[in-house]
Design a protein around this motif. Structure first.
Motif, mmCIF file in Angstrom:
data_model
loop_
_atom_site.group_PDB
_atom_site.id
_atom_site.type_symbol
_atom_site.label_atom_id
_atom_site.label_comp_id
_atom_site.label_asym_id
_atom_site.label_seq_id
_atom_site.Cartn_x
_atom_site.Cartn_y
_atom_site.Cartn_z
ATOM 1 N N ARG A 137 0.829 -1.203 0.000
ATOM 2 C CA ARG A 137 0.000 0.000 0.000
ATOM 3 C C ARG A 137 0.863 1.252 0.000
ATOM 4 N NH1 ARG A 137 -1.503 3.921 2.591
ATOM 5 N NH2 ARG A 137 -0.444 3.454 4.529
ATOM 6 N N GLN A 138 1.902 1.253 0.855
ATOM 7 C CA GLN A 138 2.784 2.421 0.912
ATOM 8 C C GLN A 138 3.563 2.596 -0.388
ATOM 9 O OE1 GLN A 138 5.307 2.852 4.342
ATOM 10 N NE2 GLN A 138 3.634 2.486 5.772
ATOM 11 N N ALA A 140 2.615 1.676 -3.436
ATOM 12 C CA ALA A 140 1.700 2.189 -4.460
ATOM 13 C C ALA A 140 1.422 3.674 -4.248
ATOM 14 C CB ALA A 140 0.403 1.388 -4.441
ATOM 15 N N SER A 141 1.227 4.063 -3.001
ATOM 16 C CA SER A 141 0.985 5.466 -2.684
ATOM 17 C C SER A 141 2.191 6.324 -3.063
ATOM 18 C CB SER A 141 0.675 5.602 -1.197
ATOM 19 O OG SER A 141 0.497 6.949 -0.849
ATOM 20 N N LEU A 143 4.480 5.619 -5.301
ATOM 21 C CA LEU A 143 4.585 5.647 -6.758
ATOM 22 C C LEU A 143 3.642 6.684 -7.344
ATOM 23 C CD1 LEU A 143 5.682 4.528 -9.415
ATOM 24 C CD2 LEU A 143 3.915 2.763 -9.297
ATOM 25 N N LEU A 144 2.427 6.732 -6.863
ATOM 26 C CA LEU A 144 1.474 7.727 -7.359
ATOM 27 C C LEU A 144 1.947 9.149 -7.058
ATOM 28 C CD1 LEU A 144 -1.889 5.960 -6.440
ATOM 29 C CD2 LEU A 144 -0.879 6.242 -8.725
ATOM 30 N N GLU A 145 2.497 9.359 -5.868
ATOM 31 C CA GLU A 145 3.041 10.675 -5.514
ATOM 32 C C GLU A 145 4.199 11.048 -6.437
ATOM 33 O OE1 GLU A 145 4.164 10.938 -1.381
ATOM 34 O OE2 GLU A 145 2.253 10.074 -0.743
ATOM 35 N N LEU A 147 4.763 9.965 -9.501
ATOM 36 C CA LEU A 147 4.254 10.205 -10.848
ATOM 37 C C LEU A 147 3.623 11.588 -10.971
ATOM 38 C CD1 LEU A 147 2.694 6.717 -11.663
ATOM 39 C CD2 LEU A 147 4.731 7.756 -12.714
ATOM 40 N N ALA A 148 3.032 12.063 -9.890
ATOM 41 C CA ALA A 148 2.386 13.368 -9.901
ATOM 42 C C ALA A 148 3.366 14.518 -9.649
ATOM 43 C CB ALA A 148 1.271 13.398 -8.863
#
Length: 180
Positions: A137-138, A140-141, A143-145, A147-148
């Motif tokens: 979960r951490q 994935a979170s 990775l999204l941060e 990417l943004a």
């Protein structure tokens, strides 16, 4: 994690601890065995115990290499009283080989694994729990941060907590040499 597992065995009176794991270097770039071996070695040295090469078995992944290593380790005339296996699957193989050899777990040989996979509960394996769901979960979170982000960091590390899950494959040694 390797240090935590080994310290747990030491706290339970074991002074003769074997190690069974995968190759330290592999084609996949996995580093878990090398980190667990380093922790195992550090815990022994910190406790004033030797790291005995004849009790350390490293090799290919899979059941057969683990079974061969377990058989070789448990057949030694001066075998250890405990084994740290770098995965629960390897620990299951150690337990199975020990039982085939007529050894009782944990009375004759203690075994601790690593991962706390679901079947560890059914095998009553003492193991080191990784919080894999939370780690995923951490990751994935993060990775999204990244990417943004306009300027994402190049190297980010997070350390997840580990816990020893006490079940039935380790017991304390009574009147063990070196125990207070």
């Amino acid at each position: 994690g390797g240090r935590l597992a080994t310290e747990y065995l030491i706290e339970h009176g074991h002074r003769h601890i074997g190690f069974i794991g995968d190759e330290l270097e592999n084609d996949f770039g996995f580093t878990s065995t090398s980190h667990r071996y380093a922790g195992y070695s550090q815990a022994l040295v910190h406790a004033g115990l030797p790291v005995r090469d004849e009790w350390c078995f490293l090799g290919a992944m899979g059941h057969e290499p683990a079974r061969e290593h377990a058989r070789a380790l448990l057949s030694l005339p001066n075998r250890p009283t405990a084994v740290f296996a770098t995965s629960d699957i390897k620990a299951f193989d150690v337990i199975n080989v020990a039982q085939e050899m007529g050894l009782r777990v944990p009375e004759d040989i203690a075994v601790i694994g690593f991962d706390d996979i679901e079947s560890a509960r059914y095998m009553k394996l003492t193991t080191v729990r990784q919080h894999l769901y939370e780690g995923g979960r951490q990751a994935a979170s993060l990775l999204l941060e990244m990417l943004a982000a306009d300027d994402p960091p190049e190297n980010v590390q997070h350390t997840m907590p580990l816990d020893v899950v006490e079940r039935h494959t380790v017991q304390g040694l009574q009147n063990a040499p070196g125990c207070a």
